[in-house]
Design a protein around this motif. Sequence first.
Motif, PDB file in Angstrom:
ATOM      1  N   THR A   1     -11.120  -3.536  -7.466  1.00 58.79           N
ATOM      2  CA  THR A   1     -11.883  -4.693  -6.943  1.00 58.79           C
ATOM      3  C   THR A   1     -10.667  -4.728  -5.066  1.00 58.79           C
ATOM      4  N   PRO A   2     -12.277  -5.676  -4.473  1.00 58.67           N
ATOM      5  CA  PRO A   2     -11.908  -5.567  -3.658  1.00 58.67           C
ATOM      6  C   PRO A   2      -9.993  -6.516  -3.062  1.00 58.67           C
ATOM      7  N   ALA A   3      -9.835  -7.255  -3.318  1.00 58.34           N
ATOM      8  CA  ALA A   3      -8.782  -8.039  -4.200  1.00 58.34           C
ATOM      9  C   ALA A   3      -6.978  -7.172  -3.555  1.00 58.34           C
ATOM     10  N   GLU A   4      -7.638  -6.000  -5.042  1.00 56.29           N
ATOM     11  CA  GLU A   4      -6.996  -5.094  -5.647  1.00 56.29           C
ATOM     12  C   GLU A   4      -5.995  -3.615  -4.544  1.00 56.29           C
ATOM     13  N   ILE A   5      -7.732  -4.106  -3.910  1.00 59.37           N
ATOM     14  CA  ILE A   5      -7.013  -2.651  -3.042  1.00 59.37           C
ATOM     15  C   ILE A   5      -6.980  -3.024  -1.315  1.00 59.37           C
ATOM     16  N   LYS A   6      -7.038  -4.392  -1.316  1.00 57.79           N
ATOM     17  CA  LYS A   6      -5.815  -5.222  -0.328  1.00 57.79           C
ATOM     18  C   LYS A   6      -4.518  -5.547  -0.586  1.00 57.79           C
ATOM     19  N   ALA A   7      -4.404  -5.908  -1.600  1.00 58.14           N
ATOM     20  CA  ALA A   7      -2.698  -6.508  -2.153  1.00 58.14           C
ATOM     21  C   ALA A   7      -2.395  -4.939  -2.308  1.00 58.14           C
ATOM     22  N   SER A   8      -2.825  -4.041  -2.255  1.00 56.94           N
ATOM     23  CA  SER A   8      -1.564  -2.486  -2.822  1.00 56.94           C
ATOM     24  C   SER A   8      -1.683  -2.170  -1.134  1.00 56.94           C
ATOM     25  N   PHE A   9      -2.586  -2.298  -0.316  1.00 59.90           N
ATOM     26  CA  PHE A   9      -2.818  -1.720   0.940  1.00 59.90           C
ATOM     27  C   PHE A   9      -1.104  -2.750   1.595  1.00 59.90           C
ATOM     28  N   ASP A  10      -1.281  -3.921   1.307  1.00 58.95           N
ATOM     29  CA  ASP A  10      -0.401  -4.762   1.967  1.00 58.95           C
ATOM     30  C   ASP A  10       1.127  -4.260   1.206  1.00 58.95           C
ATOM     31  N   LYS A  11       0.978  -3.984   0.365  1.00 63.26           N
ATOM     32  CA  LYS A  11       2.289  -3.719   0.035  1.00 63.26           C
ATOM     33  C   LYS A  11       3.163  -2.417   0.494  1.00 63.26           C
ATOM     34  N   SER A  12       1.958  -1.485   0.185  1.00 64.23           N
ATOM     35  CA  SER A  12       2.408   0.069   1.011  1.00 64.23           C
ATOM     36  C   SER A  12       2.706  -0.010   2.542  1.00 64.23           C
TER      37      SER A  12
ATOM     38  N   ALA B   1       3.530  10.581  26.113  1.00 65.32           N
ATOM     39  CA  ALA B   1       3.147  11.530  24.054  1.00 65.32           C
ATOM     40  C   ALA B   1       4.275  10.612  24.064  1.00 65.32           C
ATOM     41  N   ALA B   2       5.434   9.992  24.351  1.00 65.19           N
ATOM     42  CA  ALA B   2       6.350   9.951  23.844  1.00 65.19           C
ATOM     43  C   ALA B   2       5.876   8.055  23.698  1.00 65.19           C
ATOM     44  N   GLN B   3       5.062   7.185  24.447  1.00 63.28           N
ATOM     45  CA  GLN B   3       4.265   6.486  24.368  1.00 63.28           C
ATOM     46  C   GLN B   3       3.241   6.034  23.099  1.00 63.28           C
ATOM     47  N   VAL B   4       2.389   7.519  22.485  1.00 65.14           N
ATOM     48  CA  VAL B   4       1.527   7.537  21.753  1.00 65.14           C
ATOM     49  C   VAL B   4       1.914   8.601  21.111  1.00 65.14           C
ATOM     50  N   PHE B   5       3.023   9.103  20.576  1.00 65.13           N
ATOM     51  CA  PHE B   5       2.902   9.935  19.495  1.00 65.13           C
ATOM     52  C   PHE B   5       3.158   8.360  18.970  1.00 65.13           C
ATOM     53  N   PRO B   6       4.439   7.597  18.137  1.00 65.81           N
ATOM     54  CA  PRO B   6       4.653   6.349  17.239  1.00 65.81           C
ATOM     55  C   PRO B   6       3.430   5.708  16.916  1.00 65.81           C
ATOM     56  N   THR B   7       2.856   5.140  17.796  1.00 66.21           N
ATOM     57  CA  THR B   7       0.993   5.227  17.495  1.00 66.21           C
ATOM     58  C   THR B   7      -0.064   5.929  16.292  1.00 66.21           C
ATOM     59  N   TYR B   8       0.315   6.926  16.696  1.00 69.44           N
ATOM     60  CA  TYR B   8      -0.356   8.149  15.452  1.00 69.44           C
ATOM     61  C   TYR B   8       0.320   8.321  14.405  1.00 69.44           C
ATOM     62  N   THR B   9       1.124   8.490  14.673  1.00 72.25           N
ATOM     63  CA  THR B   9       2.274   8.279  13.176  1.00 72.25           C
ATOM     64  C   THR B   9       1.794   7.485  12.158  1.00 72.25           C
ATOM     65  N   GLU B  10       1.771   6.228  12.822  1.00 67.70           N
ATOM     66  CA  GLU B  10       1.324   4.772  12.436  1.00 67.70           C
ATOM     67  C   GLU B  10      -0.057   4.460  11.788  1.00 67.70           C
ATOM     68  N   TYR B  11      -1.016   5.295  12.828  1.00 71.90           N
ATOM     69  CA  TYR B  11      -2.755   5.349  12.131  1.00 71.90           C
ATOM     70  C   TYR B  11      -2.451   6.589  11.458  1.00 71.90           C
ATOM     71  N   ARG B  12      -1.438   7.469  10.855  1.00 73.56           N
ATOM     72  CA  ARG B  12      -1.733   8.381   9.705  1.00 73.56           C
ATOM     73  C   ARG B  12      -0.983   7.806   9.183  1.00 73.56           C
ATOM     74  N   SER B  13       0.092   6.985   8.604  1.00 74.20           N
ATOM     75  CA  SER B  13       0.617   6.264   8.129  1.00 74.20           C
ATOM     76  C   SER B  13      -0.601   4.973   6.762  1.00 74.20           C
ATOM     77  N   VAL B  14      -1.302   4.400   8.239  1.00 78.86           N
ATOM     78  CA  VAL B  14      -2.087   3.473   7.683  1.00 78.86           C
ATOM     79  C   VAL B  14      -3.274   4.697   6.430  1.00 78.86           C
ATOM     80  N   GLN B  15      -3.421   6.064   7.009  1.00 80.29           N
ATOM     81  CA  GLN B  15      -4.589   6.469   6.840  1.00 80.29           C
ATOM     82  C   GLN B  15      -3.967   6.948   5.233  1.00 80.29           C
ATOM     83  N   SER B  16      -2.926   7.138   5.047  1.00 79.17           N
ATOM     84  CA  SER B  16      -2.426   6.714   3.668  1.00 79.17           C
ATOM     85  C   SER B  16      -2.782   6.442   2.936  1.00 79.17           C
ATOM     86  N   ALA B  17      -1.823   4.939   3.771  1.00 79.61           N
ATOM     87  CA  ALA B  17      -1.518   3.796   3.110  1.00 79.61           C
ATOM     88  C   ALA B  17      -3.151   3.436   1.984  1.00 79.61           C
TER      89      ALA B  17
END
Length: 127
Positions: free
Chosen positions: A55-66, A29-45
Amino acid sequence: MVAIDKQRGISLVSLILVLAILGFVGLIAAQVFPTYTEYRSVQSAVEKAKTAGSTPAEIKASFDKSAEVNYITSIKGSDLIITREESGMEVSYAYDKKVHLFGPASLLLEYKGTTSKNGMPATAPAQ
């Protein structure tokens, strides 16, 4: 004379076994929890990037910033699959995360998600 009942409870060996199992589960659980929190961050971003760009380029650039702000290292904007649908642009993603447990043992976690209302990840990027 009153007969003495057998003692009840957990033996020392059983206690050690239970603690070892709980320790192993806690280690995973201690090793899986950080990957799950990163997944939630990816969803949010991804949600934030979808609303920030048209546009796809703007969406990708915005995601990279987040991703840079939120310490997302598992996926980049170039890995996003962006499609045009009736409701507008939809963003899908999928990535794997490998967690080393011990020795030759590891755990592979497969994360995927989409902003599409039907919940089905896109397979082809927008043109």
